[in-house]
Design a protein around this motif. Structure first.
Motif, PDB file in Angstrom:
ATOM      1  N   GLU A 161      53.927  17.358 -18.408  1.00 39.45           N
ATOM      2  CA  GLU A 161      54.471  18.677 -18.730  1.00 39.45           C
ATOM      3  C   GLU A 161      55.186  19.238 -17.507  1.00 39.45           C
ATOM      4  O   GLU A 161      54.569  19.453 -16.461  1.00 39.45           O
ATOM      5  CB  GLU A 161      53.337  19.613 -19.168  1.00 39.45           C
ATOM      6  CG  GLU A 161      52.675  19.164 -20.467  1.00 39.45           C
ATOM      7  CD  GLU A 161      51.421  19.958 -20.801  1.00 39.45           C
ATOM      8  OE1 GLU A 161      51.339  20.480 -21.923  1.00 39.45           O
ATOM      9  OE2 GLU A 161      50.534  20.045 -19.934  1.00 39.45           O
ATOM     10  N   GLU A 164      58.586  23.897 -15.790  1.00 39.32           N
ATOM     11  CA  GLU A 164      59.381  24.844 -16.566  1.00 39.32           C
ATOM     12  C   GLU A 164      58.712  25.225 -17.887  1.00 39.32           C
ATOM     13  O   GLU A 164      59.057  26.250 -18.484  1.00 39.32           O
ATOM     14  CB  GLU A 164      60.775  24.260 -16.811  1.00 39.32           C
ATOM     15  CG  GLU A 164      61.651  24.192 -15.574  1.00 39.32           C
ATOM     16  CD  GLU A 164      61.244  23.115 -14.577  1.00 39.32           C
ATOM     17  OE1 GLU A 164      61.590  23.242 -13.380  1.00 39.32           O
ATOM     18  OE2 GLU A 164      60.566  22.133 -14.987  1.00 39.32           O
ATOM     19  N   ASP A 165      57.737  24.429 -18.345  1.00 38.95           N
ATOM     20  CA  ASP A 165      56.996  24.799 -19.553  1.00 38.95           C
ATOM     21  C   ASP A 165      56.241  26.108 -19.367  1.00 38.95           C
ATOM     22  O   ASP A 165      55.925  26.806 -20.348  1.00 38.95           O
ATOM     23  CB  ASP A 165      55.996  23.701 -19.927  1.00 38.95           C
ATOM     24  CG  ASP A 165      56.658  22.496 -20.578  1.00 38.95           C
ATOM     25  OD1 ASP A 165      57.904  22.503 -20.727  1.00 38.95           O
ATOM     26  OD2 ASP A 165      55.937  21.542 -20.937  1.00 38.95           O
ATOM     27  N   ALA A 167      57.334  28.781 -18.213  1.00 41.37           N
ATOM     28  CA  ALA A 167      58.198  29.940 -18.462  1.00 41.37           C
ATOM     29  C   ALA A 167      57.891  30.590 -19.808  1.00 41.37           C
ATOM     30  O   ALA A 167      58.081  31.798 -19.979  1.00 41.37           O
ATOM     31  CB  ALA A 167      59.665  29.526 -18.394  1.00 41.37           C
ATOM     32  N   ALA A 168      57.394  29.802 -20.744  1.00 44.03           N
ATOM     33  CA  ALA A 168      57.100  30.332 -22.080  1.00 44.03           C
ATOM     34  C   ALA A 168      55.671  30.847 -22.205  1.00 44.03           C
ATOM     35  O   ALA A 168      55.293  31.346 -23.271  1.00 44.03           O
ATOM     36  CB  ALA A 168      57.338  29.237 -23.126  1.00 44.03           C
ATOM     37  N   VAL A 169      54.875  30.736 -21.148  1.00 46.69           N
ATOM     38  CA  VAL A 169      53.471  31.153 -21.196  1.00 46.69           C
ATOM     39  C   VAL A 169      53.369  32.610 -20.756  1.00 46.69           C
ATOM     40  O   VAL A 169      53.855  32.968 -19.680  1.00 46.69           O
ATOM     41  CB  VAL A 169      52.607  30.269 -20.271  1.00 46.69           C
ATOM     42  CG1 VAL A 169      51.141  30.710 -20.342  1.00 46.69           C
ATOM     43  CG2 VAL A 169      52.753  28.803 -20.660  1.00 46.69           C
ATOM     44  N   PRO A 170      52.762  33.476 -21.554  1.00 47.93           N
ATOM     45  CA  PRO A 170      52.590  34.871 -21.121  1.00 47.93           C
ATOM     46  C   PRO A 170      51.871  34.942 -19.781  1.00 47.93           C
ATOM     47  O   PRO A 170      50.912  34.200 -19.540  1.00 47.93           O
ATOM     48  CB  PRO A 170      51.750  35.485 -22.245  1.00 47.93           C
ATOM     49  CG  PRO A 170      52.009  34.616 -23.440  1.00 47.93           C
ATOM     50  CD  PRO A 170      52.207  33.240 -22.899  1.00 47.93           C
ATOM     51  N   GLN A 217      57.833  29.232 -11.148  1.00 47.01           N
ATOM     52  CA  GLN A 217      57.498  29.666 -12.499  1.00 47.01           C
ATOM     53  C   GLN A 217      56.352  30.677 -12.560  1.00 47.01           C
ATOM     54  O   GLN A 217      56.059  31.203 -13.627  1.00 47.01           O
ATOM     55  CB  GLN A 217      57.131  28.446 -13.356  1.00 47.01           C
ATOM     56  CG  GLN A 217      58.259  27.443 -13.526  1.00 47.01           C
ATOM     57  CD  GLN A 217      59.493  28.045 -14.170  1.00 47.01           C
ATOM     58  OE1 GLN A 217      59.380  28.868 -15.078  1.00 47.01           O
ATOM     59  NE2 GLN A 217      60.664  27.634 -13.729  1.00 47.01           N
TER      60      GLN A 217
END
Length: 265
Positions: A161, A164-165, A167-170, A217
């Motif tokens: 993973e 950059e993954d 970036a979508a995590v709160p 990130q």
């Protein structure tokens, strides 16, 4: 905040870990405590030591969710974490069944209700929660709103993973980030991955993990825990020398990523 992880100095007891963290210049420390042998009175003494040294206690280790684990033991560790003023209780799953992991995590989350210490779930390829995506799905799918995920640089990379993954995590879902380094290529097999994680990590900046991309990130408010479990480092240095060496490497990585090496607690 930069914290000295308990896993980095497993050859030191909790009081020694706090002393090493303070002497080396960390902002915080993580502690591994045995609920069968550490009393609430001892936890209170350790908290006073941390307070007197100007240290926060970032996390307490470790709840292992597995078929033979008991909620009473987990509650004792949770109470010790609360007495220590720990922000997080590190939790891993050794179940192979996802439903069992969810049930155990839900029970622990319920036990933590009313505590200031939050449940922090760590994912690892060789455990019942192998990826960041799996950890987030467990928390979100079971309504565990107060629990967070621990992001270990090694485990994130070995799960395939990219940073950059994140970036979508709160932001509120990431409790803290564990920093270390390693070669880019993974050893073959789950047993080899487990060995690497527990015995053969590298200091930040001495391997090929994308640490600068990872740091990009996460915001500066997210604590960093320096976790370098290394048989080689342990064999050639005492816990204080090791703590100093790893903090220096962490600060160099932070500087190269354009981040300050120190922030207010």
């Amino acid at each position: 905040m930069i914290s000295l992880a308990a896993g980095t100095v497993l050859d030191a007891g909790p009081a020694q870990v706090l002393q090493a963290a303070s002497s080396a210049g960390y902002d915080a420390a993580g502690l591994r405590v045995d609920p069968a042998s550490v009393s609430l009175a001892e936890a209170a003494r350790l908290r006073r030591q941390a307070d007197d040294s100007g240290l926060a206690v970032l996390d307490v280790e470790v709840v292992r969710l597995r078929p033979d684990s008991h909620l009473d033991d987990q509650r004792r560790l949770l109470d010790l974490a609360e007495a220590l003023g720990a922000r997080f209780l590190l939790t891993v799953s050794e179940h192979r069944d996802e439903a069992a992991t969810a049930a155990g995590l839900t029970r622990l989350h319920e036990a933590a209700r009313g505590h200031t210490t939050r449940i922090a779930l760590e994912f690892m390829r060789f455990t019942g929660v192998p990826t960041l995506a799996a950890a987030l799905a467990l928390l979100d799918g079971n309504g565990l709103a107060d629990a967070v995920v621990v992001v270990d640089a090694l485990h994130l990379h070995r799960a395939g993973e990219p940073p950059e993954d994140l970036a979508a995590v709160p932001a509120e879902r990431i409790g803290y980030v564990q920093l270390c380094d390693a070669p880019a290529h993974a050893p073959q097999g789950l047993d080899a991955l487990s060995w690497e994680a527990r015995h053969d990590r590298l200091a930040p900046g001495e391997g090929a993990l994308p640490l600068s991309r990872l740091l990009a990130q996460v915001g500066p408010a997210v604590p960093l825990s320096v976790e370098v479990q290394s048989d080689r480092l342990t064999a050639r240095s005492d816990h204080l020398s090791r703590a100093r060496h790893l903090l220096a490497g962490t600060r160099r990585v932070l500087a190269s990523a354009g981040r300050p090496g120190r922030s207010a607690i």
